[in-house]
Motif scaffolding. Structure first.
Motif, PDB file in Angstrom:
ATOM      1  N   TYR A 104      13.919 -10.925  -8.050  1.00 51.60           N
ATOM      2  CA  TYR A 104      12.785 -10.100  -7.634  1.00 51.60           C
ATOM      3  C   TYR A 104      13.286  -9.050  -6.652  1.00 51.60           C
ATOM      4  CZ  TYR A 104       8.499  -8.555  -5.413  1.00 51.60           C
ATOM      5  OH  TYR A 104       7.489  -7.773  -4.921  1.00 51.60           O
ATOM      6  N   MET A 105      13.063  -7.793  -6.984  1.00 51.52           N
ATOM      7  CA  MET A 105      13.475  -6.682  -6.126  1.00 51.52           C
ATOM      8  C   MET A 105      12.271  -5.803  -5.852  1.00 51.52           C
ATOM      9  SD  MET A 105      16.636  -6.123  -8.601  1.00 51.52           S
ATOM     10  CE  MET A 105      15.671  -6.998  -9.814  1.00 51.52           C
ATOM     11  N   HIS A 106      12.050  -5.491  -4.594  1.00 51.62           N
ATOM     12  CA  HIS A 106      10.929  -4.635  -4.213  1.00 51.62           C
ATOM     13  C   HIS A 106      11.482  -3.394  -3.528  1.00 51.62           C
ATOM     14  CE1 HIS A 106       6.488  -4.392  -3.225  1.00 51.62           C
ATOM     15  NE2 HIS A 106       7.000  -3.302  -2.708  1.00 51.62           N
ATOM     16  N   HIS A 107      11.205  -2.239  -4.093  1.00 52.17           N
ATOM     17  CA  HIS A 107      11.652  -0.966  -3.530  1.00 52.17           C
ATOM     18  C   HIS A 107      10.443  -0.228  -2.971  1.00 52.17           C
ATOM     19  CE1 HIS A 107      15.583  -1.536  -5.368  1.00 52.17           C
ATOM     20  NE2 HIS A 107      14.911  -1.964  -6.427  1.00 52.17           N
ATOM     21  N   LEU A 134      10.464  -6.567   3.550  1.00 46.09           N
ATOM     22  CA  LEU A 134       9.285  -7.249   4.096  1.00 46.09           C
ATOM     23  C   LEU A 134       8.335  -7.659   2.976  1.00 46.09           C
ATOM     24  CD1 LEU A 134       7.608  -8.080   6.603  1.00 46.09           C
ATOM     25  CD2 LEU A 134       6.599  -5.795   6.522  1.00 46.09           C
ATOM     26  N   ALA A 135       8.042  -6.725   2.077  1.00 47.42           N
ATOM     27  CA  ALA A 135       7.156  -7.036   0.948  1.00 47.42           C
ATOM     28  C   ALA A 135       7.806  -8.069   0.032  1.00 47.42           C
ATOM     29  CB  ALA A 135       6.830  -5.761   0.170  1.00 47.42           C
ATOM     30  N   GLU A 136       9.101  -7.954  -0.156  1.00 44.14           N
ATOM     31  CA  GLU A 136       9.820  -8.904  -1.015  1.00 44.14           C
ATOM     32  C   GLU A 136       9.748 -10.320  -0.445  1.00 44.14           C
ATOM     33  OE1 GLU A 136      14.437  -9.308  -2.328  1.00 44.14           O
ATOM     34  OE2 GLU A 136      13.546  -7.297  -2.450  1.00 44.14           O
ATOM     35  N   SER A 140       7.943 -13.394  -2.434  1.00 43.27           N
ATOM     36  CA  SER A 140       8.872 -14.312  -3.102  1.00 43.27           C
ATOM     37  C   SER A 140       8.342 -15.737  -3.154  1.00 43.27           C
ATOM     38  CB  SER A 140      10.232 -14.303  -2.396  1.00 43.27           C
ATOM     39  OG  SER A 140      10.864 -13.069  -2.612  1.00 43.27           O
ATOM     40  N   ALA A 141       7.609 -16.125  -2.125  1.00 42.79           N
ATOM     41  CA  ALA A 141       7.092 -17.500  -2.057  1.00 42.79           C
ATOM     42  C   ALA A 141       6.055 -17.801  -3.138  1.00 42.79           C
ATOM     43  CB  ALA A 141       6.486 -17.753  -0.683  1.00 42.79           C
TER      44      ALA A 141
END
Length: 176
Positions: A104-107, A134-136, A140-141
């Motif tokens: 999972y990658m959040h940009h 921070l969003a990632e 993720s949980a």
């Protein structure tokens, strides 16, 4: 304003006093803002202390993406685009501390025009990287287990306009 003072006092003398003037101005500004909040109960944007920014969201804006949403909180707007790929597209993280894959990658992107600034579009800065992580971390949980949902997920938040809370717009636009 600096030019007017420089002309009145003299350019050479004013150069020495400029930083003192800037500091005094900032202190007066902060004092006035604080007074407005504490004594009058009104924030700088005009909201009372018990008023919250309006919230709204839309989903499915981009028909060809795997997922998309637009999250609005007050004047802050974040569009999120999600794409899925096979697990082989997971990002390899190879550092001194760890060697792992991120599925999972959040940009996060917040160009200067979103705050009325003119600046170069370039590589992400410290703020963009931090808000993305921070969003990632927040999301993720709640991701489904890899055995149930075997995909690499890339989520990109494009901040369209901002007036605070962009990190939460990034997180909330993804959740929507």
């Amino acid at each position: 304003m600096h030019d007017a003072f420089a002309e009145e006092i003299g350019a050479d003398d004013y150069g020495v006093l400029r930083s003192e003037y800037d500091e005094a101005f900032q202190m007066a500004l902060h004092k006035d803002v604080r007074r407005g909040i504490v004594e009058d109960g009104v924030r700088p944007d005009g909201r009372k202390l018990d008023e919250i920014r309006t919230l709204s969201s839309e989903v499915g804006l981009l028909p060809r993406a795997h997922g998309s949403s637009l999250f609005t909180r007050g004047m802050t707007q974040g569009m999120n685009i999600v794409t899925l790929a096979p697990l082989s597209y997971s990002q390899m993280v190879d550092t001194m501390e760890r060697n792992e894959e991120r599925r999972y990658m959040h940009h996060y992107n917040a160009p200067g025009y979103t705050v009325g600034e003119v600046r170069r579009l370039g590589s992400p800065g410290r703020r963009e990287i931090g808000h993305g992580y921070l969003a990632e971390r927040a999301l993720s949980a709640v991701l489904p287990d890899e055995s149930v949902f075997p995909y690499a997920i890339r989520s990109v938040t494009e901040i369209m306009s901002q007036n605070g809370s962009t990190s939460m717009a990034a997180t909330c636009s993804r959740v929507v």
